[in-house]
Design a protein around this motif. Structure first.
Motif, PDB file in Angstrom:
ATOM      1  N   PRO A   1      26.936  32.334  37.425  1.00 22.72           N
ATOM      2  CA  PRO A   1      26.096  31.132  37.415  1.00 22.72           C
ATOM      3  C   PRO A   1      24.633  31.434  37.727  1.00 22.72           C
ATOM      4  CG  PRO A   1      28.171  30.676  38.508  1.00 22.72           C
ATOM      5  CD  PRO A   1      28.148  32.154  38.245  1.00 22.72           C
ATOM      6  N   GLU A   2      24.379  32.366  38.648  1.00 16.42           N
ATOM      7  CA  GLU A   2      22.989  32.703  38.970  1.00 16.42           C
ATOM      8  C   GLU A   2      22.309  33.383  37.792  1.00 16.42           C
ATOM      9  OE1 GLU A   2      20.265  35.026  42.278  1.00 16.42           O
ATOM     10  OE2 GLU A   2      22.443  34.980  42.496  1.00 16.42           O
ATOM     11  N   CYS A   3      23.042  34.250  37.080  1.00 18.79           N
ATOM     12  CA  CYS A   3      22.486  34.869  35.868  1.00 18.79           C
ATOM     13  C   CYS A   3      22.035  33.803  34.885  1.00 18.79           C
ATOM     14  CB  CYS A   3      23.542  35.747  35.193  1.00 18.79           C
ATOM     15  SG  CYS A   3      23.791  37.357  35.922  1.00 18.79           S
TER      16      CYS A   3
ATOM     17  N   PRO B   1      35.963  28.202  38.931  1.00 14.63           N
ATOM     18  CA  PRO B   1      35.896  27.708  37.541  1.00 14.63           C
ATOM     19  C   PRO B   1      34.459  27.710  37.021  1.00 14.63           C
ATOM     20  CG  PRO B   1      37.346  26.329  38.859  1.00 14.63           C
ATOM     21  CD  PRO B   1      36.683  27.287  39.813  1.00 14.63           C
ATOM     22  N   GLY B   2      34.285  28.229  35.828  1.00 18.82           N
ATOM     23  CA  GLY B   2      32.946  28.318  35.257  1.00 18.82           C
ATOM     24  C   GLY B   2      32.122  29.433  35.830  1.00 18.82           C
ATOM     25  N   GLY B   3      32.768  30.344  36.594  1.00 17.99           N
ATOM     26  CA  GLY B   3      32.012  31.369  37.308  1.00 17.99           C
ATOM     27  C   GLY B   3      31.568  32.540  36.457  1.00 17.99           C
ATOM     28  N   LEU B   4      32.513  33.264  35.872  1.00 21.78           N
ATOM     29  CA  LEU B   4      32.190  34.511  35.178  1.00 21.78           C
ATOM     30  C   LEU B   4      32.436  34.372  33.683  1.00 21.78           C
ATOM     31  CD1 LEU B   4      33.756  37.159  37.601  1.00 21.78           C
ATOM     32  CD2 LEU B   4      31.400  36.360  37.499  1.00 21.78           C
ATOM     33  N   TRP B   5      31.368  34.446  32.922  1.00 20.23           N
ATOM     34  CA  TRP B   5      31.473  34.442  31.464  1.00 20.23           C
ATOM     35  C   TRP B   5      31.351  35.880  30.964  1.00 20.23           C
ATOM     36  CZ3 TRP B   5      27.582  30.095  29.626  1.00 20.23           C
ATOM     37  CH2 TRP B   5      27.995  28.867  30.157  1.00 20.23           C
TER      38      TRP B   5
ATOM     39  N   VAL C   1      29.910  41.558  45.211  1.00 20.31           N
ATOM     40  CA  VAL C   1      30.293  42.658  44.341  1.00 20.31           C
ATOM     41  C   VAL C   1      31.115  42.111  43.178  1.00 20.31           C
ATOM     42  CG1 VAL C   1      30.261  44.343  46.208  1.00 20.31           C
ATOM     43  CG2 VAL C   1      32.381  43.127  45.684  1.00 20.31           C
ATOM     44  N   LEU C   2      31.190  42.883  42.110  1.00 18.51           N
ATOM     45  CA  LEU C   2      31.999  42.558  40.933  1.00 18.51           C
ATOM     46  C   LEU C   2      31.608  41.226  40.295  1.00 18.51           C
ATOM     47  CD1 LEU C   2      35.500  43.667  42.293  1.00 18.51           C
ATOM     48  CD2 LEU C   2      33.895  44.982  40.912  1.00 18.51           C
ATOM     49  N   GLY C   3      30.371  40.773  40.511  1.00 19.65           N
ATOM     50  CA  GLY C   3      29.911  39.533  39.909  1.00 19.65           C
ATOM     51  C   GLY C   3      30.404  38.287  40.611  1.00 19.65           C
ATOM     52  N   LEU C   4      31.193  38.435  41.673  1.00 19.50           N
ATOM     53  CA  LEU C   4      31.727  37.293  42.402  1.00 19.50           C
ATOM     54  C   LEU C   4      30.739  36.831  43.461  1.00 19.50           C
ATOM     55  CD1 LEU C   4      35.306  38.767  42.877  1.00 19.50           C
ATOM     56  CD2 LEU C   4      34.647  37.028  41.204  1.00 19.50           C
ATOM     57  N   SER C   5      30.942  35.620  43.974  1.00 22.97           N
ATOM     58  CA  SER C   5      30.075  35.130  45.045  1.00 22.97           C
ATOM     59  C   SER C   5      30.328  35.883  46.343  1.00 22.97           C
ATOM     60  CB  SER C   5      30.312  33.633  45.260  1.00 22.97           C
ATOM     61  OG  SER C   5      31.679  33.386  45.555  1.00 22.97           O
ATOM     62  N   GLY C   6      31.477  36.469  46.495  1.00 21.06           N
ATOM     63  CA  GLY C   6      31.797  37.261  47.673  1.00 21.06           C
ATOM     64  C   GLY C   6      32.986  38.162  47.365  1.00 21.06           C
ATOM     65  N   PRO C   7      33.124  39.275  48.095  1.00 21.20           N
ATOM     66  CA  PRO C   7      32.345  39.641  49.277  1.00 21.20           C
ATOM     67  C   PRO C   7      31.021  40.317  48.935  1.00 21.20           C
ATOM     68  CG  PRO C   7      34.016  41.301  48.858  1.00 21.20           C
ATOM     69  CD  PRO C   7      34.241  40.207  47.843  1.00 21.20           C
TER      70      PRO C   7
END
Length: 580
Positions: A60-62, A100-104, A389-395
């Motif tokens: 989402p930030e991207c 949901p809607g996080g990683l495209w 890391v890994l494009g996730l919001s955490g960790p």
């Protein structure tokens, strides 16, 4: 022009036409226009070819950063969304779910462009619309050269930095390096420049013979699958899987062997083919000297780590570099303070933590997936950038480093207190009598060996491509495998070692064949777990006696075969690969 600041008409060169280069050009022009400045920005985009064409992961930030730079996000980009990322180590798995809607996953390969190229094109279009010019030239060096006092006014006002590119030399007031994490310019950019350290990596695309309607929406990170591989990352694209293996000594053969292991363990579908493969490099921590008067490095050239999936950090460095250049980029101390200490501070800390984490994840072994779960629940003090890391919001990398270090220490103490018991698969297929596998990339040798074995009533499956071997052995164990040494992707000695290291395949009989009848090759075959070493041309009588148990396993090699099978044609790389 104000002292130490860019002004209207200032000329800025960006070396590198990838996402970092196009993003910096767009950010410079956008921020300059907001201050009432019209800049002349030129992007040197030569030498940016990438055969493997990796996909892109957009968080989402991207997407917010791209929209802020004036990029139009195509609606089809959201059609492929990751459900999460599975972390695997020594048979243990943990799924890190995405919101949901996080990683495209953006990808059009092989029918169209890879995801990174698509994002780069969108950024380049936005930058061009604001006035950036893209030049398909490769830069050799950047020189600091003040104009002569008697030079024309147009030259004296063009800046003191000269960009040398394919025989041309143009003057600029500021130059930014955005050339990725590949071979850096080093002192050719400026004296004392120390970019981000890098680690070798191998990337590939996997395709399947039968087209599939949809790939599983889960990416996978396999920690330490081989001693030479720190991790394997598997990312499903539109019609393929992108694979990336990295480690200090990783080779293309390592990636191929790990992919065979992944197919055996159900991490990728069997029957894949390698449609593209090439070596590359990944950033592995923060750079140390990133600025000089009017010069700076952005994106992977400045910092990064292999667990940094997505483009948020790269785009963040572009916006902060643009602001720093506009605020006083012609002065070294001002640029150091505004860009490095204030702009990149937390990003550099995350990069250092991410690089150190990989060492502890390897030490944690089977506890590595648990480290991700524990770190995800931890709260850490963070700055304005809070990427995981890994494009996730955490960790976050810092939280993961702490958890991985703790799990690594527990694994070390546990190894002192008890003996590790290797888990045995719950279902082990039964050995199939009179089934033989022949692995040889020479068609004549493969056909002759198959005919010989079938003449005894045996069933034979021959492999011209060794990539399917691990999967076949694990699902349908043969009586024995006849394995050539010199193959296309992975040599037979590595395959023998790999077969002997897994509970499903370690009891399979392996006979190694080779035209390289040398003592060190023969010894390596036996050390790898082979039951026997057969010099080519293979003696049919001796082979059948070994398979039926009526011959010693190490007969005298001086005995000349009476009716040898056809010898394979000589191949230059065989001698080179195993020369003593």
């Amino acid at each position: 022009m104000l002292a130490n600041r860019l002004a209207t008409g200032s000329r800025v060169a960006v070396v590198g036409g990838g996402i970092a280069g196009a993003g910096l050009a767009a950010s410079l022009l956008f921020n300059g226009r907001a201050r009432g400045l019209a800049l002349d920005v030129r992007v040197y985009s030569g030498g940016m070819s990438d055969r493997t064409a990796p996909p892109a992961v957009l968080t989402p930030e991207c997407r917010s950063r791209l929209a802020a730079l004036g990029c139009r996000i195509p609606p089809e980009w959201r059609t492929h969304e990751l459900r999460g990322i599975e972390v695997i180590a020594e048979g243990r798995r943990e799924l890190l779910s995405s919101t949901p809607g996080g990683l495209w996953v953006v990808d059009g390969w092989p029918q169209g462009l890879g995801g990174l190229e698509q994002v780069r094109d969108v950024l380049a279009t936005a930058a061009s619309a604001q006035g950036a010019r893209f030049l398909p030239r490769h830069v050799e060096r950047v020189e600091r050269q003040a104009p002569a006092p008697d030079a024309p006014a147009s030259v004296r006002g063009a800046g003191s930095l000269v960009v040398r590119a394919q025989g041309s030399g143009d003057r600029f007031h500021a130059v930014a390096l955005a050339a990725g994490a590949g071979p850096m310019m080093g002192d050719a950019f400026f004296k004392g420049f120390r970019p981000a350290p890098t680690v070798p990596a191998v990337q590939a695309r996997l395709r399947h013979a039968a087209p599939r309607l949809e790939l599983a929406p889960v990416a996978r990170l396999w920690i330490a699958p081989l001693p030479t591989v720190d991790a394997l990352f598997l990312l499903p694209g539109a019609s393929s899987v992108y694979a990336l293996a990295f480690g200090p000594a990783v080779t293309p053969a390592d990636l191929c062997q790990v992919l065979m292991m992944a197919a055996r363990d159900g991490l990728v579908e069997e029957g894949f083919e390698l449609a593209a493969l090439e070596t590359t490099r990944l950033p592995y921590g923060p750079g140390r000297t990133l600025v000089a008067p009017g010069q700076l490095a952005v994106g992977p050239a400045a910092f990064g780590h292999p667990l940094q999936v997505g483009l948020s950090e790269t785009l963040a460095s572009c916006s902060r570099a643009a602001v720093a250049l506009l605020d006083g980029g012609l002065d070294a101390s001002t640029l150091e303070r505004r860009y490095v200490r204030e702009g990149l501070g937390e990003l550099l800390e995350d990069s250092a933590a991410g690089a150190r984490t990989l060492t502890w994840l390897r030490r944690a072994g089977a506890r590595a997936p648990e480290a991700f779960i524990k770190a995800k629940g931890r709260r850490t003090l963070s700055g304005s950038f809070d990427g995981g890391v890994l494009g996730l919001s955490g960790p976050t990398p810092i939280a993961l480093l702490g958890a991985a270090r703790w799990e690594g220490l527990k694994a070390l103490v546990g190894s002192w207190l008890r003996t590790t018991v290797e888990p045995v698969p719950s279902v082990v297929p039964e050995l199939e009598p009179d089934l033989y596998y022949v692995v040889d990339d020479d068609p004549d040798a493969r056909e002759a060996m198959t005919a010989l074995l079938e003449s005894t009533g045996a069933k034979v499956v021959s492999f011209a491509d060794e990539l399917a071997l691990f999967c076949a052995v694990a699902r349908r164990p043969p009586t024995a495998i006849l394995l050539d040494v010199v193959l296309h992707w992975v040599d037979g000695l590595r395959l023998a070692e790999g077969l002997k290291q897994h509970p499903l395949t370690r009891h399979t009989r392996v006979l190694v064949m080779s035209g390289l009848n040398r003592p060190h090759v023969r010894q390596r075959a036996l050390d790898a777990g082979a039951e026997a070493f057969l010099p080519k041309p293979v003696d049919p009588d001796r082979l059948l006696r070994i398979l039926t148990g009526r011959a010693p396993l190490l007969p005298e090699l001086e005995h000349a075969p009476t009716a040898p099978l056809p010898e394979e044609a000589p191949r230059e790389h065989a001698t080179d690969r195993y020369a003593s």
